[in-house]
Every structure is written in structure tokens, then in C-alpha cells.
Write an enzyme that holds these catalytic residues in place. Structure first.
Site, PDB file in Angstrom:
ATOM      1  N   HIS A  87       0.855  -1.187   0.000  1.00  0.00           N
ATOM      2  CA  HIS A  87       0.000   0.000   0.000  1.00  0.00           C
ATOM      3  C   HIS A  87       0.892   1.239   0.000  1.00  0.00           C
ATOM      4  CE1 HIS A  87      -3.104   2.864   1.122  1.00  0.00           C
ATOM      5  NE2 HIS A  87      -4.007   1.919   0.988  1.00  0.00           N
ATOM      6  N   ARG A 109      -7.190  10.111   0.038  1.00  0.00           N
ATOM      7  CA  ARG A 109      -6.892  10.552  -1.333  1.00  0.00           C
ATOM      8  C   ARG A 109      -8.159  10.592  -2.168  1.00  0.00           C
ATOM      9  NH1 ARG A 109      -3.696   6.466  -3.458  1.00  0.00           N
ATOM     10  NH2 ARG A 109      -3.853   5.238  -1.549  1.00  0.00           N
TER      11      ARG A 109
END
Length: 505
Positions: free
Chosen positions: A286, A309
Site C-alpha cells: 500500500h 486521497r
């Protein structure tokens, strides 16, 4: 024949009978007793692992009035599912904005990437099951269990907003797991045993008939026992098995930090009864795990949720954006790894996650928690170095529609800072790539059946969740881990209901 010879033969015969008796006794002590599957089924079912896949399977069984014995290795239930904070994918649902979402399957195929070049037909069945069942999974959680999933965000790799979470302050993983667990505990048919590790699956002929497990008491005393019944294995992945499966299949990830507690993987339980493995080298790194300023060298990191995000947040390296933040995790990670790490043990990069007030309001519950943990701080753009202001001004211009984003980002969600200045307020945390999720595991059918080398289901055992392989291919879309647990966990539960009822007839 003389009397002496006859007596000798009689004695030898008696000794032979006695030797055979002793041999049979020893054989009986070491060979598993053959227990009819009809008798096994009447005991109810065994679920190994208390993450969302296990709880989903158990919920289907309890709803059909079938007793469930659930075994959990850790002292507390919930697994990694309880920590999931971005949400659960579903399409099309009533909560999604815009026209019906028909692109989830295509997005998942695209995300799977290079893996689709092998076993394509099998993967397509799994992905079809995942995406086609996603709307009903969200409905099941929302309608049947009353879990709020009304807020929808677009995460990296998705062409549409389809990742659902609640409008309140409770993270979706905790909301879902705690609700299902509370419902199960209210049933007299449900038994939960924690601090209990399954050592092996029991067999009768070619069928799995139960488990041998060891429990550790609060006084550190161990007790080994057996349970008999059909088994559903939902033990999770091996991202925390740094010295074992991870070192075997991805030695290049040595020294990377992880979001997973150190613990061995469990695929051996299933390979011991004939299961095959798939995609074991497909490990998801990740792009954003928080580096805790209070303990920056800790190898265990807290995930910076994808939703940050997705709601408009950006990534800066050396004060500048460097990639489309809404690309797949695999691609964002690769963009970060092009730069040299600034630390080697654990291996870490220096990337800033930057959020404005609009993102803060959209993901307030997440960000307030991260602030509480000391992982995000409230500051100003001027505090981020001289390159940050022009970079954020350029991003704001793309958000305002003045020009196209140079990295190809087209969705900006809730970013509202359109005229950034040096004293503009932002929320910032340092992040680095972390080992997060393993796409590989045992091969299953779309019905959650465990398959052997010939593609034949192993009788008496099913599997769901991160312990399985083939569902995500080379890259998992954010929001699809919780979905996988619900879809294939429920499928496993439904198949065991059929199995038990069939054997009862």
C-alpha cells in the site's frame, strides 16, 4: 504329531493372535476414526477466523438454525477487518450518485493486471461473482443488519464512486464487524472461542471432518481438543508472516514495514488436505502507511486510508506532486519506489499526504482519529517548504477547471482550497509504502469450495477472505477486501447450510 510339537504350535498360535491384537490396538490409537459425514454435520459447523469473512459465514449458518463454533487465534475477535477504514464496494446501489454503475467488473479486471494472462476463465468467474454480488452485499449489511453505508466515495483505480461507508464517525470496518458480532453473540447457537489456534484439519477418507485446536488460557495453560463438523477457513492472509510465507514468496520485501501484526499464515491447513495455491507472489504494498513521529522506526504502521486521497488529498515528495493519486495502489506505490528510501530498517520513504479543509470535513471522523494518534497535524502550506505552495496552487487550478491536471487526475471530490496561500490551513502526515495485503492463497470456486489439483472440491471444507487466491489478481482495488469477505463468506455459509441439510436427510 507329538504332544510336544502340538503344544508348541498352540503356543505360537496364541502368541500370533496376541501380537495381532497389540498391532491393531496401536493402529487404532494412531489412525483417525472414520466418522460418517452425516454424524459430523449434525454437530453444526466450525468457522476458523473471526474477521468479516468468518462472521458473514456464521451469520448465514445461524440464520438457518445451524450451530456455529467459531475459533479465533487472537485474544479479541475481528481480525484485520475491524480496522478497515475506507469502506465496502458495491454497484449499482441506491446510495451511488449518477446513473447506474455498470463498470465495476471492468475496473476489477483492469486492476488485476498481468494475472489475467493465466487462469483467465477461473478468475473471471470469481470476479464476476464478486462484482455481481456487490449490490446485494451492501443491501444485506444495510437492510438486514441496519448498518449505515450511505456515504459513497471514489477510490484509486475506480472509474466511479462506489466505496460505501457510514455518514457518522464510526469507521466502516468496526461498524460492520461489531454489528455482526453483536448479532451472533445474541444467538444460543453461536459459540466463540478466542486465543485458540487450529493446528490441523481432521479427515475421514478424502473428506474434512473437523479440526484439532489448542487454546491458551489467561493463566498461559494450553489445552488441545477436537471439534467435528464441516469447516469454513477464514484465517486471513500472510502479510504479517515476514519470516515465513512472505520471506518465501517475496524476499524482495524484506525490511518493508507492514500494517499487519507479526503472525504466521494459515495456508498450510488447507494445502495439507489437497488445496492448491495461486498468486502467492502477488503481495500488495500500500502506498500510504503513516510514519508515527513518536516512533518512526516501528516496523508496524497504521494505514492512511485510501479515502483520504479519494476525498481529494494529494501526495508530495520533496514538496511536489509526482503522480495521479487516484491510480491503483500498485501504480502509486511504484511511483514512490522510483525514489531512493531515506531509511533502510525499516525501509521508508519521505512522502507527505496533504489534505485541505474540504477533505477534512468529508473525512472528519478518520482525520480526527489520526490527529488524536499523532499521525496527522494541522499546519499551513508555508510550513511545508518553498516548493509546496506553487505545487498546491497548480493542483487547485486543475480542481477549479482552469486546465487539465498534468498527471491525469479527473476526480477531486471535496478539495475546496482554490486560492492557496502560504498561510492556508492544511492537514499533513508523513506516509511510506507498507506491506498491506496478500492477493495469493488457496484456490476456490465461486461457491467458496476449496479446489484440489484437478479442480475438484475437497469435501467438508470451504474458504473465504484473504486466505484465498485469484479474486484480485495482481492488485486489489480499495474497498474490495470487505466486499470479498461478505460475498464469499456468505457463499461459504450458504453452501454449508446445503451440505448439512443434505446430510441430515
Amino acid at each position: 504329531m507329538s504332544r510336544t510339537r502340538a503344544l508348541t504350535l498352540l503356543i505360537l498360535s496364541i502368541l500370533g493372535i496376541f501380537a495381532a491384537y497389540q498391532y491393531n490396538r496401536s493402529t487404532m490409537a494412531t489412525t483417525p476414526k472414520l466418522i460418517p459425514t452425516s454424524a459430523i454435520a449434525k454437530n453444526g459447523a466450525i468457522v476458523v477466523g473471526s474477521g468479516l469473512a468468518g462472521l458473514s459465514a456464521a451469520s448465514e449458518l445461524i440464520a438457518a438454525n445451524i450451530p456455529v463454533r467459531l475459533l479465533e487465534r487472537n485474544a479479541k475477535p475481528g481480525g484485520n477487518s475491524i480496522k478497515a477504514s475506507s469502506g465496502i464496494n458495491g454497484a449499482p446501489t441506491l446510495f451511488q450518485p449518477g446513473p447506474p454503475d455498470t463498470e465495476f467488473y471492468a475496473d476489477t479486471i483492469k486492476s488485476a493486471g498481468y494475472a489475467m494472462s493465466t487462469a483467465r476463465e477461473h478468475r473471471e468467474k470469481l470476479i464476476g461473482t464478486l462484482t455481481n454480488s456487490s449490490a446485494s452485499a451492501v443491501t444485506w449489511l444495510n437492510t438486514t443488519h441496519g448498518i449505515d453505508l450511505s456515504k459513497v466515495a471514489q477510490l484509486g483505480g475506480h472509474s466511479r464512486a462506489r466505496t460505501h461507508r457510514g455518514a457518522g464517525g464510526t469507521p466502516p470496518g468496526f461498524a460492520i464487524v461489531s454489528t455482526l458480532l453483536k448479532s451472533l453473540k445474541a444467538s444460543p447457537l453461536f459459540e466463540l472461542k478466542t486465543s485458540c489456534t487450529v493446528n490441523r484439519l481432521l479427515r475421514s477418507g478424502s473428506s474434512v471432518t473437523g479440526v484439532e485446536y489448542t487454546c491458551i488460557s489467561p493463566e498461559a495453560e494450553s489445552t488441545t481438543s477436537e471439534l467435528h463438523g464441516p469447516v469454513i477457513v477464514t484465517t486471513g492472509g500472510f502479510a504479517g508472516d515476514a519470516a515465513g510465507l512472505l520471506a518465501t514468496h517475496r524476499p524482495d520485501l524484506a525490511n518493508f514495514p507492514s500494517t499487519n501484526d507479526p503472525a504466521p499464515g494459515f495456508t498450510h491447513l488447507l494445502t495439507s488436505v489437497g488445496a492448491q495455491l495461486l498468486d502467492m507472489s502477488s503481495v500488495q504494498v500500500h502506498p500510504t502507511g503513516f510514519v508515527d513521529p513518536a516512533n518512526p522506526s516501528s516496523p508496524l504502521k497504521f494505514l492512511a486510508a485510501e479515502v483520504l486521497r479519494g476525498e481529494g488529498g494529494i501526495l508530495l515528495h520533496d514538496g511536489e506532486r509526482f503522480f495521479n493519486e487516484l491510480e491503483t495502489r500498485e501504480k502509486v506505490t511504484a511511483a514512490i519506489l522510483k525514489n531512493p528510501p531515506i531509511e533502510e530498517k525499516p525501509k521508508q520513504w519521505d512522502v507527505l499526504l496533504v489534505l485541505d479543509e474540504g477533505v477534512y470535513e468529508a473525512a472528519k471522523s478518520h482525520i480526527d482519529f489520526y490527529i488524536f494518534k499523532g499521525l496527522i497535524r494541522k499546519t499551513t502550506i508555508g510550513d511545508l517548504g518553498e516548493k509546496a505552495l506553487p505545487t498546491i496552487q497548480e493542483y487547485a487550478g486543475a480542481v477549479a477547471g482552469k486546465y487539465e491536471d498534468k498527471f491525469g487526475r479527473t476526480a477531486f471530490a471535496n478539495w475546496k482550497l482554490l486560492e492557496p496561500e502560504a498561510d492556508s490551513v492544511v492537514y499533513v502526515g508523513r506516509v511510506t509504502p507498507v506491506v498491506h495485503f496478500t492477493m495469493g492463497g488457496v484456490v476456490i470456486s465461486e461457491k467458496a469450495e476449496v479446489l484440489d489439483a484437478q479442480g475438484v472440491p475437497v469435501e467438508g471444507v470451504w474458504a473465504a477472505g484473504e486466505v484465498t487466491g485469484g479474486v484480485h489478481g495482481g492488485n486489489r482495488l480499495g474497498g474490495s477486501s470487505l466486499l470479498e469477505c461478505v460475498v464469499f463468506g456468505r457463499n461459504a455459509g450458504e453452501r454449508v447450510v446445503e451440505y448439512v441439510k443434505k446430510e441430515e436427510k
